[in-house]
Scaffold this motif. Structure first.
Motif, PDB file in Angstrom:
ATOM      1  N   ARG A  64       0.821  -1.214   0.000  1.00  0.00           N
ATOM      2  CA  ARG A  64       0.000   0.000   0.000  1.00  0.00           C
ATOM      3  C   ARG A  64       0.857   1.267   0.000  1.00  0.00           C
ATOM      4  O   ARG A  64       0.455   2.286  -0.541  1.00  0.00           O
ATOM      5  N   LYS A  65       2.044   1.184   0.596  1.00  0.00           N
ATOM      6  CA  LYS A  65       2.961   2.330   0.549  1.00  0.00           C
ATOM      7  C   LYS A  65       3.400   2.596  -0.888  1.00  0.00           C
ATOM      8  O   LYS A  65       3.409   3.745  -1.358  1.00  0.00           O
ATOM      9  N   ILE A  66       3.748   1.518  -1.614  1.00  0.00           N
ATOM     10  CA  ILE A  66       4.147   1.674  -3.020  1.00  0.00           C
ATOM     11  C   ILE A  66       2.957   2.162  -3.843  1.00  0.00           C
ATOM     12  O   ILE A  66       3.094   3.061  -4.687  1.00  0.00           O
ATOM     13  N   ARG A  67       1.783   1.579  -3.613  1.00  0.00           N
ATOM     14  CA  ARG A  67       0.579   2.003  -4.335  1.00  0.00           C
ATOM     15  C   ARG A  67       0.305   3.488  -4.153  1.00  0.00           C
ATOM     16  O   ARG A  67       0.085   4.211  -5.134  1.00  0.00           O
ATOM     17  N   ASP A  68       0.322   3.936  -2.930  1.00  0.00           N
ATOM     18  CA  ASP A  68       0.017   5.343  -2.655  1.00  0.00           C
ATOM     19  C   ASP A  68       1.080   6.260  -3.256  1.00  0.00           C
ATOM     20  O   ASP A  68       0.770   7.361  -3.727  1.00  0.00           O
ATOM     21  N   GLY A  69       2.344   5.804  -3.224  1.00  0.00           N
ATOM     22  CA  GLY A  69       3.403   6.617  -3.818  1.00  0.00           C
ATOM     23  C   GLY A  69       3.244   6.733  -5.320  1.00  0.00           C
ATOM     24  O   GLY A  69       3.403   7.825  -5.890  1.00  0.00           O
ATOM     25  N   ILE A 127       4.570  -4.950  -9.764  1.00  0.00           N
ATOM     26  CA  ILE A 127       5.578  -5.456  -8.840  1.00  0.00           C
ATOM     27  C   ILE A 127       4.858  -6.310  -7.812  1.00  0.00           C
ATOM     28  O   ILE A 127       3.846  -5.905  -7.248  1.00  0.00           O
ATOM     29  N   MET A 128       5.360  -7.540  -7.633  1.00  0.00           N
ATOM     30  CA  MET A 128       4.826  -8.432  -6.603  1.00  0.00           C
ATOM     31  C   MET A 128       5.718  -8.296  -5.379  1.00  0.00           C
ATOM     32  O   MET A 128       6.914  -8.606  -5.430  1.00  0.00           O
ATOM     33  N   VAL A 129       5.147  -7.828  -4.304  1.00  0.00           N
ATOM     34  CA  VAL A 129       5.913  -7.498  -3.102  1.00  0.00           C
ATOM     35  C   VAL A 129       6.211  -8.767  -2.305  1.00  0.00           C
ATOM     36  O   VAL A 129       5.326  -9.586  -2.045  1.00  0.00           O
ATOM     37  N   LEU A 184      13.391   0.880   1.055  1.00  0.00           N
ATOM     38  CA  LEU A 184      13.375   0.326  -0.300  1.00  0.00           C
ATOM     39  C   LEU A 184      12.148   0.777  -1.089  1.00  0.00           C
ATOM     40  O   LEU A 184      12.247   1.103  -2.272  1.00  0.00           O
ATOM     41  N   ALA A 185      10.993   0.800  -0.432  1.00  0.00           N
ATOM     42  CA  ALA A 185       9.779   1.238  -1.125  1.00  0.00           C
ATOM     43  C   ALA A 185       9.924   2.687  -1.591  1.00  0.00           C
ATOM     44  O   ALA A 185       9.522   3.044  -2.713  1.00  0.00           O
ATOM     45  N   GLU A 186      10.515   3.517  -0.747  1.00  0.00           N
ATOM     46  CA  GLU A 186      10.713   4.920  -1.114  1.00  0.00           C
ATOM     47  C   GLU A 186      11.677   5.044  -2.296  1.00  0.00           C
ATOM     48  O   GLU A 186      11.480   5.881  -3.188  1.00  0.00           O
ATOM     49  N   GLU A 187      12.721   4.217  -2.307  1.00  0.00           N
ATOM     50  CA  GLU A 187      13.669   4.235  -3.420  1.00  0.00           C
ATOM     51  C   GLU A 187      12.990   3.811  -4.722  1.00  0.00           C
ATOM     52  O   GLU A 187      13.226   4.408  -5.778  1.00  0.00           O
ATOM     53  N   ALA A 210      10.776   6.637  -5.992  1.00  0.00           N
ATOM     54  CA  ALA A 210      11.600   7.711  -6.561  1.00  0.00           C
ATOM     55  C   ALA A 210      12.100   7.339  -7.952  1.00  0.00           C
ATOM     56  O   ALA A 210      12.114   8.178  -8.868  1.00  0.00           O
ATOM     57  N   ASP A 211      12.489   6.081  -8.154  1.00  0.00           N
ATOM     58  CA  ASP A 211      12.964   5.646  -9.471  1.00  0.00           C
ATOM     59  C   ASP A 211      11.816   5.626 -10.484  1.00  0.00           C
ATOM     60  O   ASP A 211      12.026   5.913 -11.665  1.00  0.00           O
ATOM     61  N   CYS A 212      10.621   5.272 -10.049  1.00  0.00           N
ATOM     62  CA  CYS A 212       9.459   5.326 -10.948  1.00  0.00           C
ATOM     63  C   CYS A 212       9.182   6.761 -11.386  1.00  0.00           C
ATOM     64  O   CYS A 212       8.882   7.019 -12.564  1.00  0.00           O
TER      65      CYS A 212
END
Length: 548
Positions: A413-418, A471-473, A482-485, A488-490
């Protein structure tokens, strides 16, 4: 009734009079030809391919026989083959490649030295959390790793085909199945078997439900599946000659369209399928509604929980209903070697009762080697896979699975929201369990985005129809920061694609080839691309300075 009889006689006389105008041989030949064509069309309509696919296959096969068209295709295939082979290239780690069995033993120390070389080829990308799926364990637990090594050594030679010879493995498998039945809220009648992976669990379920209908006299069987269902169902259909009725998913919820699923049901339907969650978008189909359809039409419902089987039972929010508590659910597949954190490869296929399970069993009562019976497709099986799965479930236990599920869902959910906050990215589905799926808008070419992320050492899964990536977590993605990185790359990838011109390397990238494949109407050409890739997987380097 008398009037009707007279009219029938008149009609008969008129028909005889008209037919007398034609040559009898021509009449017989025409009748035979029409009957032959209609019978074959009927068979094509009912068999596993269907009329449309057979006609399409015939058309493209015929066109590809034209010499100049075949030459053009071969030229393109050769170019694609080169790029696919490049994608598999590795550094020249050694000049020693075995093409024949050594005449004499190279010895224990040499075997271990060579094994170390190949072991070092395994890049750290999956351990660093830069790979979608693939490996679900974190490798920083030394006790767990050493435990698996010892368990493997103890059961390396065991084979559950011989249950009296290897009673320990037999009991371990029975315990794994019973623990999984209880995890899926089954009762005392719930049962099942282990398998070597999710695909085999799915094949076994399809085999069982097909056999159930075959025993009832239905020669042509069909299964109704969401378009988002795992490819293993199509492998099962091809293997067991089951016709697939593929139902599209809703473009907003990315769940199967239940109205269209109902409309596809007929007397030949052997099973209905739902995913919990599906692989492309990570969404959980409405299993309760599918279960009601199954009850209404007396059709088994299979839930593919290969991904969610060891996640959903351990979530604090128990709102998702997908297991044996749902009326109508007849079977479930779940992968212990994914979020169950067992080493590859183990999975389970579970059934509501033994009557359903017995349709999976094989028995040859007349074999000259004796009565032969097996519970799964395989005869001999690797007992160590069962032992490792058993060890993993005892080691991690409910507390461990609950803690892991919490981390996986929070990271997802952190990656999704980002990603939701990045202009140019459009999420596909709720992305709230273990997969974040997205595509890009018209101003951001998806294949270039995908290629940029690959250059930044992120290995994502490419999707098609519609185009996208996900991405499958896994536990490897739960490392701090790592999620923040990744987010940022996306964001950097979107900006790069928008501002930088297309390069030649972009056009020839693996992601570009994947994108091109979606637009090819003749899907058999895509098969040829895939075959070239698989051929490359089994190819050894051309040169070798040393041979044995």
């Amino acid at each position: 009734m008398e009037v009707l009889t007279q009219n029938l006689y008149v009609a008969k006389d008129l028909l005889v009079t008209e037919l007398q105008k034609y040559n009898p041989i021509a009449l017989v030949a025409t009748t035979f030809a029409v009957t032959y064509v209609l019978t074959n069309l009927r068979h094509m309509q009912l068999d596993d391919m269907g009329i449309r696919k057979r006609i399409s296959t015939w058309f493209f096969t015929t066109v590809k026989r034209v010499p100049f068209i075949r030459r053009m295709i071969d030229k393109q295939l050769d170019e694609v083959k080169v790029e696919l082979e490049k994608s598999l290239q590795i550094p020249d780690h050694t000049t020693e490649y075995f093409r024949t069995i050594p005449v004499k033993s190279v010895g224990r120390e040499e075997v271990l030295r060579l094994a170390t070389i190949y072991d070092h080829l395994e890049g750290p990308a999956f351990l660093e959390g830069r790979v979608s799926g693939a490996v679900f364990n974190r490798e920083d637990d030394k006790d767990e790793r050493e435990m698996y090594e010892e368990v493997f050594g103890r059961f390396a030679w065991s084979n559950p085909l011989w249950p009296k010879l290897f009673p320990g493995v037999r009991i371990m498998e029975a315990e794994v199945v019973r623990m999984c039945c209880n995890m899926m809220n089954g009762d005392e009648e719930t049962c099942g078997t282990m398998s070597t992976g999710g695909s085999i669990s799915i094949l076994l379920a399809c085999l069982a439900h097909r056999n159930r209908l075959l025993k009832r006299g239905e020669k042509y069987t069909e299964m109704i599946v969401p378009s988002s269902v795992h490819a293993a169902f199509f492998k099962a259909a091809e293997t067991f000659r089951i016709k697939v009725r593929k139902i599209p998913v809703d473009p907003v919820t990315f769940k199967v369209d239940l109205t269209k699923m109902r409309a596809a049901i007929n007397s030949r339907t052997c099973m209905l399928v739902g995913s919990a969650p599906n692989f492309p978008f990570g969404t959980v189909d409405d299993i309760e509604a599918i279960g009601q359809l199954g009850l209404e039409y007396n059709i088994p419902v299979h839930v593919d929980a290969c991904l969610g089987g060891f996640l959903l039972p351990f979530l604090e929010d128990d709102a998702i209903r997908y297991d044996f508590r749902v009326p109508g659910v007849s079977s479930i597949s779940a992968d212990s070697h994914k979020y169950g954190l067992a080493p590859k490869g183990s999975s389970v296929v579970l059934y509501k009762n033994k009557e359903l399970l017995h349709n999976q069993y094989f028995c040859d009562a007349d074999w000259q080697g004796g009565i032969y019976a097996s519970a799964t497709m395989e005869g001999s099986r690797a007992g160590h896979n069962i032992a490792l799965c058993w060890a993993a479930m005892l080691y991690h236990a409910q507390d461990g699975y609950k803690a892991n599920a919490k981390k996986i869902v929070e990271t997802t959910r952190k990656i999704r929201d980002g990603l939701a906050g990045i202009k140019g990215i459009k999420l596909q589905g709720p992305s709230d369990v273990c997969i974040v799926s997205w595509t890009t808008d018209d101003n951001v070419e998806l294949y270039r985005f995908h290629n940029y992320m690959k250059e930044r050492h992120w290995q994502l899964n490419g999707l098609q129809f519609p185009s996208g990536v996900h991405i499958m977590v896994t536990m490897n993605h739960t490392h701090p920061g790592l999620a923040e990185e990744f987010i940022a790359d996306c964001k950097a990838a979107v900006e790069f694609v928008r501002t930088k011109p297309v390069s030649e390397s972009d056009k020839k990238s693996e992601a570009a080839i994947y994108g091109l494949a979606q637009s090819i109407p003749d899907r058999s050409l895509v098969h040829e691309f895939a075959h070239s890739y698989l051929d490359a997987v089994y190819a050894l380097p051309e040169q070798s300075k040393k041979s044995f």
